[in-house]
Scaffold this active site. Sequence first.
Site, PDB file in Angstrom:
ATOM      1  N   GLU A 105       0.829  -1.196   0.000  1.00  0.00           N
ATOM      2  CA  GLU A 105       0.000   0.000   0.000  1.00  0.00           C
ATOM      3  C   GLU A 105       0.871   1.256   0.000  1.00  0.00           C
ATOM      4  O   GLU A 105       0.632   2.185  -0.787  1.00  0.00           O
ATOM      5  CB  GLU A 105      -0.940   0.009   1.207  1.00  0.00           C
ATOM      6  CG  GLU A 105      -1.848   1.227   1.251  1.00  0.00           C
ATOM      7  CD  GLU A 105      -2.846   1.181   2.388  1.00  0.00           C
ATOM      8  OE1 GLU A 105      -2.953   2.192   3.120  1.00  0.00           O
ATOM      9  OE2 GLU A 105      -3.526   0.135   2.552  1.00  0.00           O
ATOM     10  N   TYR A 112      -9.111   0.979  -2.032  1.00  0.00           N
ATOM     11  CA  TYR A 112     -10.300   1.166  -2.860  1.00  0.00           C
ATOM     12  C   TYR A 112     -10.762   2.614  -2.757  1.00  0.00           C
ATOM     13  O   TYR A 112     -11.075   3.119  -1.680  1.00  0.00           O
ATOM     14  CB  TYR A 112     -11.398   0.218  -2.401  1.00  0.00           C
ATOM     15  CG  TYR A 112     -12.687   0.295  -3.177  1.00  0.00           C
ATOM     16  CD1 TYR A 112     -12.734   0.031  -4.538  1.00  0.00           C
ATOM     17  CD2 TYR A 112     -13.886   0.608  -2.526  1.00  0.00           C
ATOM     18  CE1 TYR A 112     -13.925   0.085  -5.234  1.00  0.00           C
ATOM     19  CE2 TYR A 112     -15.083   0.660  -3.209  1.00  0.00           C
ATOM     20  CZ  TYR A 112     -15.103   0.406  -4.578  1.00  0.00           C
ATOM     21  OH  TYR A 112     -16.288   0.465  -5.265  1.00  0.00           O
TER      22      TYR A 112
END
Length: 250
Positions: free
Chosen positions: A71, A108
Amino acid sequence: MSLQIQMLGTGSAFAKTLYNTSALVRSNNKNILIDCGHTTPKSLDDIQVQPDQIEGIIISHIHADHIGGLEEMAFRLLYEFNQKKTKLFMTPAIAAILWENTLKGGMYNPSDGFNGIEDYFDIVLLEESKPTEIVPGFTIELISTLHIPHKPSYSLFINEQTFYSADTKFNEELLIHEVINKRNCHTILHDCQLGGHGAIHATLAELLTLPEEIQQRIHLMHYGDEMVNYIGKTGKMTFIKQHDVLELPQ
């Protein structure tokens, strides 16, 4: 032509003084990561390698100590490096679960058009047990190995001469018959649980049952903070340490 592998971390999932086990492969001025745990971005910063200098990341399995840094890598490439994408190398079995089971919660963002993993990375699917040239001079073959039952997990052959176990239970038949007898690997990088029962990792006690001529080729990684208490107790095997560099023939 040169091929180097530098350990960005050599610690187990629960180590507190050691970085997560991951490696940086350098081949002809190209940088490829093997796994990217939580501490991998910090370790890259320690050796002054920035995310935009990484050509690709190989994923062995989806435990957090092996993918927890993805991430940060993705967001830094997006926001600091002008939406640059790096390649993400994995099997279809890993691709089927990595986004939905791990990355989606934090990444997301449909309002900005980020709906899936392919919006952050260039996805390259690798066929199991098929050698694939990642960059010139660096070929890998992912083979399925047993770590957690019913979850995909892979070890790597690098240029057919180096075995990198990632996380796997002890497999004497694989090490002796495939890694040594069939492929004659000169270098073995193997995870090592220093004590206890080997439920999901090879233990030091199990690895010590291997013949000495095999032990001489083994560099131990993915060990706990208590490693210092085991120096001199690993037979012919040696501990590889964080930021150590191995020169590998091509």
